[in-house]
Write an enzyme that holds these catalytic residues in place. Structure first.
Site, PDB file in Angstrom:
ATOM      1  N   ASN A   7      12.971 -34.024   0.963  1.00 34.05           N
ATOM      2  CA  ASN A   7      14.062 -33.125   0.588  1.00 34.05           C
ATOM      3  C   ASN A   7      14.357 -33.351  -0.891  1.00 34.05           C
ATOM      4  O   ASN A   7      14.960 -34.349  -1.268  1.00 34.05           O
ATOM      5  CB  ASN A   7      15.279 -33.470   1.472  1.00 34.05           C
ATOM      6  CG  ASN A   7      16.521 -32.699   1.083  1.00 34.05           C
ATOM      7  OD1 ASN A   7      16.470 -31.781   0.261  1.00 34.05           O
ATOM      8  ND2 ASN A   7      17.657 -33.078   1.671  1.00 34.05           N
ATOM      9  N   LYS A   9      16.342 -31.838  -2.753  1.00 34.43           N
ATOM     10  CA  LYS A   9      17.738 -31.523  -3.094  1.00 34.43           C
ATOM     11  C   LYS A   9      17.780 -30.685  -4.384  1.00 34.43           C
ATOM     12  O   LYS A   9      16.906 -29.847  -4.582  1.00 34.43           O
ATOM     13  CB  LYS A   9      18.565 -32.808  -3.195  1.00 34.43           C
ATOM     14  CG  LYS A   9      18.445 -33.645  -1.918  1.00 34.43           C
ATOM     15  CD  LYS A   9      19.445 -34.753  -1.802  1.00 34.43           C
ATOM     16  CE  LYS A   9      19.225 -35.501  -0.497  1.00 34.43           C
ATOM     17  NZ  LYS A   9      20.200 -36.571  -0.277  1.00 34.43           N
ATOM     18  N   HIS A  93      22.252 -30.013   6.730  1.00 33.71           N
ATOM     19  CA  HIS A  93      22.236 -31.309   6.035  1.00 33.71           C
ATOM     20  C   HIS A  93      23.675 -31.773   5.799  1.00 33.71           C
ATOM     21  O   HIS A  93      24.566 -30.946   5.560  1.00 33.71           O
ATOM     22  CB  HIS A  93      21.483 -31.171   4.700  1.00 33.71           C
ATOM     23  CG  HIS A  93      21.238 -32.486   4.055  1.00 33.71           C
ATOM     24  ND1 HIS A  93      22.205 -33.116   3.291  1.00 33.71           N
ATOM     25  CD2 HIS A  93      20.169 -33.322   4.088  1.00 33.71           C
ATOM     26  CE1 HIS A  93      21.718 -34.280   2.880  1.00 33.71           C
ATOM     27  NE2 HIS A  93      20.490 -34.426   3.348  1.00 33.71           N
ATOM     28  N   GLU A  95      25.105 -32.953   3.315  1.00 34.14           N
ATOM     29  CA  GLU A  95      25.695 -32.494   2.053  1.00 34.14           C
ATOM     30  C   GLU A  95      26.192 -31.056   2.178  1.00 34.14           C
ATOM     31  O   GLU A  95      27.196 -30.687   1.555  1.00 34.14           O
ATOM     32  CB  GLU A  95      24.675 -32.654   0.910  1.00 34.14           C
ATOM     33  CG  GLU A  95      24.525 -34.125   0.529  1.00 34.14           C
ATOM     34  CD  GLU A  95      23.146 -34.523   0.022  1.00 34.14           C
ATOM     35  OE1 GLU A  95      22.351 -33.642  -0.352  1.00 34.14           O
ATOM     36  OE2 GLU A  95      22.863 -35.742   0.024  1.00 34.14           O
ATOM     37  N   GLU A 165      20.576 -38.537  10.365  1.00 37.61           N
ATOM     38  CA  GLU A 165      20.829 -39.073   9.028  1.00 37.61           C
ATOM     39  C   GLU A 165      22.258 -39.593   8.958  1.00 37.61           C
ATOM     40  O   GLU A 165      23.190 -38.816   8.707  1.00 37.61           O
ATOM     41  CB  GLU A 165      20.657 -37.976   7.979  1.00 37.61           C
ATOM     42  CG  GLU A 165      19.276 -37.365   7.948  1.00 37.61           C
ATOM     43  CD  GLU A 165      18.979 -36.764   6.585  1.00 37.61           C
ATOM     44  OE1 GLU A 165      18.074 -37.269   5.922  1.00 37.61           O
ATOM     45  OE2 GLU A 165      19.667 -35.827   6.179  1.00 37.61           O
ATOM     46  N   GLY A 171      21.392 -41.796   0.232  1.00 37.26           N
ATOM     47  CA  GLY A 171      21.541 -41.993  -1.209  1.00 37.26           C
ATOM     48  C   GLY A 171      22.263 -43.278  -1.588  1.00 37.26           C
ATOM     49  O   GLY A 171      22.632 -43.472  -2.742  1.00 37.26           O
ATOM     50  N   SER A 210      18.052 -43.250   2.861  1.00 36.15           N
ATOM     51  CA  SER A 210      17.448 -44.350   2.098  1.00 36.15           C
ATOM     52  C   SER A 210      16.119 -44.835   2.668  1.00 36.15           C
ATOM     53  O   SER A 210      15.855 -46.036   2.692  1.00 36.15           O
ATOM     54  CB  SER A 210      18.445 -45.505   1.939  1.00 36.15           C
ATOM     55  OG  SER A 210      19.587 -45.077   1.218  1.00 36.15           O
ATOM     56  N   GLY A 232      15.784 -39.409  -2.151  1.00 39.91           N
ATOM     57  CA  GLY A 232      15.462 -40.040  -3.430  1.00 39.91           C
ATOM     58  C   GLY A 232      14.009 -40.450  -3.606  1.00 39.91           C
ATOM     59  O   GLY A 232      13.396 -40.192  -4.650  1.00 39.91           O
TER      60      GLY A 232
HETATM   61  P1  PGA Z   1      18.035 -40.335   0.643  1.00 42.16           P
HETATM   62  O1  PGA Z   1      18.385 -38.872   1.209  1.00 42.16           O
HETATM   63  O2  PGA Z   1      16.633 -40.661   1.096  1.00 42.16           O
HETATM   64  O3  PGA Z   1      18.150 -40.208  -0.847  1.00 42.16           O
HETATM   65  O4  PGA Z   1      19.031 -41.274   1.219  1.00 42.16           O
HETATM   66  C1  PGA Z   1      17.992 -38.485   2.499  1.00 42.16           C
HETATM   67  C2  PGA Z   1      18.491 -37.090   2.803  1.00 42.16           C
HETATM   68  O5  PGA Z   1      19.615 -36.761   2.413  1.00 42.16           O
HETATM   69  O6  PGA Z   1      17.785 -36.277   3.427  1.00 42.16           O
END
Ligand code: PGA
Length: 248
Positions: A7, A9, A93, A95, A165, A171, A210, A232
């Site tokens: 992803n 983002k 998601h 977010e 998640e 993140g 993460s 990330g």
């Molecule tokens: P992250 O994000 O690997 O940066 O923690 C995962 C996601 O939001 O899909």
């Protein structure tokens, strides 16, 4: 087959997007043992589609509207995503839920619309830190499942991918331990099995939050973890390729 999805983002445009997709394409030239999806921002979908054409890499979008067309300024429809070559779409998601008003009801509309098309939805669920600390994590996730998957049949279930998640792990560098992740994945599968029956055994449940080169192998060893949704660590080809080529 397990799924590793990246992803992106709100990262990468122009040459950056093309060179990341190209490096991933090159890095999988010797083969992959899972499905791999790339979810760049809308503006980079066409360029990435062009770069991964003819490879097993799957193009994914990060969101979609449920109506096929109309006066919905700023939205993107399923036919538009299909036209550009998407095979998957991330839905709900955290977010989107946190900053853009996504609810279980709107997740459900997007999932149903995707299921009426060729797009495969990756449906995201997961609790916040406060919800986990107050012992509500299971009920929160069950509510997200009940709302997001409302009206689906067992056959529909076979076409969706779930991504657990935990918000506190996204993140933050604070990955859920393989045991904590497995515990929730097992609970999700049991809930699905109670609601839908035998199809629950087949559903792929990805872990996200993460995921890094140094924790992917242990996560993938867990019986109910069927892949990863990576944020990330998917922005650099080297780390994403290491995750794609996880060892189990
Ligand atoms: P992250 O994000 O690997 O940066 O923690 C995962 C996601 O939001 O899909």
């Amino acid at each position: 087959m397990p799924v590793i999805a990246g992803n992106w983002k709100m990262h990468k445009s122009g040459e950056d997007a093309i060179s990341l997709a190209r490096a991933i394409r090159t890095g999988i030239a010797d083969g992959i043992h899972c499905q791999v999806a790339l979810a760049p921002p809308f503006t980079a979908l066409a360029a990435v589609a062009n770069e991964i054409k003819g490879t097993p890499l799957i193009l994914a979008a990060q969101n979609v509207h449920w109506e096929p067309k109309g006066a919905f300024t700023g939205e993107i429809s399923i036919p538009m995503l299909q036209d550009i070559g998407c095979g998957m779409v991330v839905v709900g998601h955290s977010e989107r839920r946190q900053y853009f008003g996504e609810t279980d009801a709107t997740v459900n509309r997007r999932v149903r619309a995707a299921l009426n098309s060729t797009l495969q939805p990756i449906v995201c669920i997961g609790e916040t830190l406060a919800e986990r600390e107050s012992g509500m994590h299971h009920s929160v996730v069950e509510q997200q499942l009940a709302g997001g998957l409302d009206g689906l049949t067992g056959q529909d279930l076979l076409r969706i991918i779930l991504a657990y998640e935990p918000v506190w792990a996204i993140g933050t560098g604070r990955t859920a331990s393989p045991e904590i992740a497995q515990e929730m994945h097992g609970a999700i599968r049991r809930w699905l099995s109670g609601k839908f029956g035998k199809e629950a055994q087949e559903v792929r449940i990805l872990y996200g939050g993460s995921v890094k080169p140094d924790n992917i192998d242990a996560l993938m060893l867990q019986p109910d973890i069927d892949g990863a949704l990576v944020g990330g660590a998917c922005l650099e080809a080297e780390s994403f390729l290491r995750i794609i080529h996880y060892r189990s």
